[in-house]
Design an enzyme around this catalytic site. Structure first.
Site, PDB file in Angstrom:
ATOM      1  N   HIS A 161      30.845  32.687 -59.383  1.00  0.00           N
ATOM      2  CA  HIS A 161      31.581  31.463 -59.031  1.00  0.00           C
ATOM      3  C   HIS A 161      30.661  30.266 -58.763  1.00  0.00           C
ATOM      4  O   HIS A 161      31.152  29.170 -58.489  1.00  0.00           O
ATOM      5  CB  HIS A 161      32.457  31.699 -57.799  1.00  0.00           C
ATOM      6  CG  HIS A 161      33.530  32.725 -58.006  1.00  0.00           C
ATOM      7  ND1 HIS A 161      34.421  32.660 -59.065  1.00  0.00           N
ATOM      8  CD2 HIS A 161      33.856  33.843 -57.303  1.00  0.00           C
ATOM      9  CE1 HIS A 161      35.243  33.707 -58.995  1.00  0.00           C
ATOM     10  NE2 HIS A 161      34.925  34.431 -57.952  1.00  0.00           N
ATOM     11  N   ASP A 197      35.027  41.024 -63.573  1.00  0.00           N
ATOM     12  CA  ASP A 197      35.494  40.843 -62.189  1.00  0.00           C
ATOM     13  C   ASP A 197      36.949  40.361 -62.258  1.00  0.00           C
ATOM     14  O   ASP A 197      37.359  39.771 -63.259  1.00  0.00           O
ATOM     15  CB  ASP A 197      34.605  39.791 -61.517  1.00  0.00           C
ATOM     16  CG  ASP A 197      34.876  39.601 -60.042  1.00  0.00           C
ATOM     17  OD1 ASP A 197      34.114  40.130 -59.231  1.00  0.00           O
ATOM     18  OD2 ASP A 197      35.852  38.894 -59.707  1.00  0.00           O
ATOM     19  N   HIS A 199      38.309  37.987 -60.793  1.00  0.00           N
ATOM     20  CA  HIS A 199      38.429  36.529 -60.689  1.00  0.00           C
ATOM     21  C   HIS A 199      37.737  35.853 -61.866  1.00  0.00           C
ATOM     22  O   HIS A 199      36.707  36.341 -62.343  1.00  0.00           O
ATOM     23  CB  HIS A 199      37.791  36.038 -59.392  1.00  0.00           C
ATOM     24  CG  HIS A 199      38.411  36.618 -58.153  1.00  0.00           C
ATOM     25  ND1 HIS A 199      37.915  37.749 -57.541  1.00  0.00           N
ATOM     26  CD2 HIS A 199      39.493  36.232 -57.437  1.00  0.00           C
ATOM     27  CE1 HIS A 199      38.667  38.034 -56.477  1.00  0.00           C
ATOM     28  NE2 HIS A 199      39.644  37.141 -56.406  1.00  0.00           N
ATOM     29  N   ASP A 283      36.788  44.450 -58.135  1.00  0.00           N
ATOM     30  CA  ASP A 283      38.046  43.983 -57.541  1.00  0.00           C
ATOM     31  C   ASP A 283      39.273  44.084 -58.461  1.00  0.00           C
ATOM     32  O   ASP A 283      40.400  43.908 -57.965  1.00  0.00           O
ATOM     33  CB  ASP A 283      37.909  42.591 -56.904  1.00  0.00           C
ATOM     34  CG  ASP A 283      37.086  41.619 -57.707  1.00  0.00           C
ATOM     35  OD1 ASP A 283      36.818  41.904 -58.885  1.00  0.00           O
ATOM     36  OD2 ASP A 283      36.721  40.562 -57.154  1.00  0.00           O
TER      37      ASP A 283
HETATM   38 ZN   LIG Z   1      36.016  38.726 -57.742  1.00  0.00          ZN
END
Ligand SMILES: [Zn+2]
Length: 341
Positions: A161, A197, A199, A283
């Site tokens: 991120h 991931d 996200h 995740d």
């Molecule tokens: Zn994540």
């Protein structure tokens, strides 16, 4: 397969976390790394300690002023009257401000907002040492890939991120992007990133947005109601068409998730990638606190086998995954599926 880690990664112990209007304990905790270390031990892949990263390797991705901020923020914060234990920005630079000439402020409170996208990136006493060490772990894995091999980097904190000059979502330095830059530097003409991931890998997308030599693929939960919210949609293909987002609806499960992973694998093959960086998050698991994508342990084993089928020099970079009870076994399943142990 060699694996890499660094004991300094335990020195980052973030506490502040703002979720749904409440202060809650930050869940990007050292116990995550401990669970993964234990799994590597069970696999017979005890990690080697990675060397510290060269500043030039970090500057290949990140702005020098941002690196200086990360390194010096905690000490500057402690000079404030009555400071909290951690650096946390509370005023962020919005697009409106930037469009009207908004600029980096001189004081540490404003800088904390300038250099962070959200409040999930507290900087405490040992944070920089951990952040810096994690980048070294990524570079050690990338060096293996540059030599034609495959390696796992137990990076903590995670990185995908983080933008060129902005932290976000528990991430400070973009470990995967630093690995990509090192591979390019070592001579790989085309490098693919496959981010699994749950996200969107928004920082990685942002860093390579205009770079036609790097394909960025991200398989993640639909961002319309999931972090990072503003990006991760399928139409974000980039000026060179080298970004591919594969958002999935909540509750997708193994079949849809593995299908999207296969699409990413095909994209890397079609791109003609000479090396691969995998942003590996646990995740997507059905056992995660939010459990958005409902992927099983068998799903992770299959993903490992499928991605290994590319037979590319690869640096596997650890990203998220927050259920410390299951993430070690998920790493075991992924790497066993890969054929690494
Ligand atoms: Zn994540």
């Amino acid at each position: 397969m060699r694996a890499f880690s660094h004991p300094d990664q335990m020195r980052h112990t973030p506490r502040f976390f703002l979720q749904r209007g409440q202060l809650r304990p930050n869940f990007e905790v050292p116990a995550r790394a401990e669970a993964l270390l234990a799994a590597l031990g069970r696999l017979g892949l005890p990690p080697e300690t990675a060397a510290a990263p060269a500043r030039a390797a970090l500057e290949a991705v990140h702005a020098p002023d941002y690196l200086d901020f990360l390194e010096g923020a905690y000490a500057a914060w402690q000079q404030l009257p009555n400071p909290g234990e951690e650096v946390v920005g509370n005023t962020h630079a919005t697009g409106d401000a930037l469009a009207n000439g908004g600029r980096r402020p001189g004081g540490i409170i404003g800088q904390a907002g300038w250099y962070t996208a959200d409040t999930s990136c507290p900087i405490g006493a040992g944070s920089w040492e951990a952040i810096h060490a994690a980048a070294g772990v990524a570079l050690a894995a990338a060096a293996e890939a540059a030599a034609g091999r495959q390696a796992y980097g137990l990076c903590r904190p995670p990185g995908h991120h983080a933008y060129r000059a902005r932290a976000g979502g528990h991430c400070y330095l973009n470990n995967a992007a630093i690995a990509v830059a090192a591979l390019r530097q070592a001579g790989a003409k085309r490098v693919a990133v496959l981010d699994i991931d749950s996200h969107h890998g928004n920082g990685t997308q942002g860093i390579f947005w205009e770079d036609a030599s790097v394909l960025t693929v991200s398989v993640h939960g639909d961002p319309s109601n999931y972090y990072p919210f503003f990006t991760g949609y399928a139409e974000e293909t980039g000026p060179a068409g080298t970004n591919r987002n594969l958002p999935l609806p909540a509750g997708s499960g193994d079949a849809a998730w593995l299908d999207a992973v296969s699409t990413g694998i095909s994209a890397a093959r079609d791109f003609g990638a000479e090396a691969l960086v995998v942003s590996l998050g646990f995740d997507p698991s059905e056992h995660e606190p939010l459990g958005l994508l409902k992927v099983t342990a068998d799903g992770f084993a299959r993903a490992g086998a499928d991605i290994a089928g590319l037979r590319l020099p690869t640096a596997i970079i650890q990203e998220g995954g927050y259920n410390v009870e299951v993430m070690g076994s998920l790493l075991e399943r992924f790497l066993t599926g890969w054929g690494a142990a």
